[in-house]
Design an enzyme around this catalytic site. Sequence first.
Site, PDB file in Angstrom:
ATOM      1  N   CYS A  71       0.836  -1.201   0.000  1.00 36.47           N
ATOM      2  CA  CYS A  71       0.000   0.000   0.000  1.00 36.47           C
ATOM      3  C   CYS A  71       0.876   1.258   0.000  1.00 36.47           C
ATOM      4  O   CYS A  71       1.579   1.516  -0.961  1.00 36.47           O
ATOM      5  CB  CYS A  71      -0.983  -0.035   1.167  1.00 36.47           C
ATOM      6  SG  CYS A  71      -2.393   1.085   0.936  1.00 36.47           S
ATOM      7  N   HIS A  88      -3.577  -5.314   0.945  1.00 32.24           N
ATOM      8  CA  HIS A  88      -3.379  -5.776   2.315  1.00 32.24           C
ATOM      9  C   HIS A  88      -3.887  -7.212   2.429  1.00 32.24           C
ATOM     10  O   HIS A  88      -4.781  -7.631   1.692  1.00 32.24           O
ATOM     11  CB  HIS A  88      -4.160  -4.908   3.308  1.00 32.24           C
ATOM     12  CG  HIS A  88      -3.705  -3.495   3.386  1.00 32.24           C
ATOM     13  ND1 HIS A  88      -2.495  -3.132   3.934  1.00 32.24           N
ATOM     14  CD2 HIS A  88      -4.314  -2.333   2.999  1.00 32.24           C
ATOM     15  CE1 HIS A  88      -2.374  -1.804   3.878  1.00 32.24           C
ATOM     16  NE2 HIS A  88      -3.454  -1.307   3.315  1.00 32.24           N
TER      17      HIS A  88
END
Length: 514
Positions: free
Chosen positions: A354, A438
């Site tokens: 991310c 994630h």
Amino acid sequence: MGGGLLIAGTTSDAGKSVVTAGICRWLVRRGVKVAPFKGQNMSLNSFVTREGAEIGRAQAMQAQAARVEPTALMNPVLLKPGSDRSSQVVLMGRPVGELSARGFFGTSGGPSAGNALSGGRREALLGPVLDCLAELRNMYDAVICEGAGSPAEINLRRTDIVNMGIARAARLPVVVVGDIDRGGVFASFFGTTALLSPEDQALVAGYVVNKFRGDVTLLEPGIEMLRGLTGRHTYGILPYAHGLGIDEEDGLRVSMRGAVRESVVTPPVGEDVLRVAVCAVPLMSNFTDVDALAAEPGVVVRFVDRPEELTDADLVVVPGTRGTVRALEWLRERGLAAELARRAAGGRPVLGICGGFQLLGEHIEDDVESKAGTVAGLGLLPVRVRFAAEKTLARPVGEALGERVEGYEIHHGVAQVLGGETFLDGCRVGSVWGTHWHGSLESDAFRRRFLERVARDAGRRFVPAPDTSFGVLREEQLDRLGDLIEEHADTDALLRLIEQGPPAGLPFIPPGAP
């Protein structure tokens, strides 16, 4: 309407999340249809539900404990700090703006204001929060609510939507959890109760002692004295349990890698261990991404903030962050950026997730999060990132290294991948990997293939265990929480509280709050 209970705490990190999850698991094992709830959460550790809503990971974990699908109803307000003084406000799973603490909580009036309080935005959210709670109570036999911080934060009581504010509005009985491992638990129980108004005190049914070590008979005289002083029951004395790998708000100590640190690390299957260093960037988010690595036999995970701590690492992870540009500056200031560049040049593995993926790229255009404009990235991946006003919230499914992968996305940055080998939604160049996903490492077969590649690139004779199931490990941890409640709490009394509400005639403890 189903029964309910609010688990409050004498402090933050007293064990509210653990106790709430444990009660949920205990109840569902008894055949009770139960759901968790937290009116307002402050956390950088979040999750995306099936309907694409962002909630705190603690509530997602508690939903798993209750064996139900997490929804936005379970955490209607989520605050994601962006600095010491401001947070992004996520309402019903969607970001609605950035507010300062003063704007959200309201401010105290000075002497000229006649001690009046000027309410902030939080006051207006009580209605929606109570609506969510009521909807859950209509759907489930019981709803176990988690408070935040302490219910005795008297400066915030008027605008409270997570502790006594919802307990009073919904007539919920309250049990206060105290961490005896910190010391002073009896004073904390008494002081917490005595700082509440008479109306709030009437809902505080009693206490739970958490993290007790030693002979419980030595504690029992104090429990009896506490009952004599407060007129309230102690509903459980929970022993200190090592290695409870669950997702709390921002408590690094209680994730799965904490379990690995506290217990004997399982020996590796191959000849070598694999060392993983995680850059402890500012405003680190979803640090639980590395829990699945730490669950692998022979994998040692540690958080680092100095370049010399990267030198012996076989894999360096740059995790997610709520402040990508700030994290980039931090890496450069501390010399970590230069060490990452040396690793990449030497073919040593790096994984960016991310925000960590974004800062590995060529440049970042950010007029949303930091408002810094165009900032040069580390240049380790052929990626350009532009921050969009709309946040991406998704639950993608894909394939990498020949294996199925599931994950979730929470980001404002939109990545334009200009080259390299495709890796999930990101790319790989040499030994540098980057993705927005994630949770991808929780996919067992993919994690094994990834670790095999890392070990090969790092020159380690490490072999992933063939049978590690992260999902099974999480279920075992949740069952341990249920066991704590079943074996060490007064479950009959807890059931009466949930079904019947606050006991009548609880005494007032002076002085009380205004």
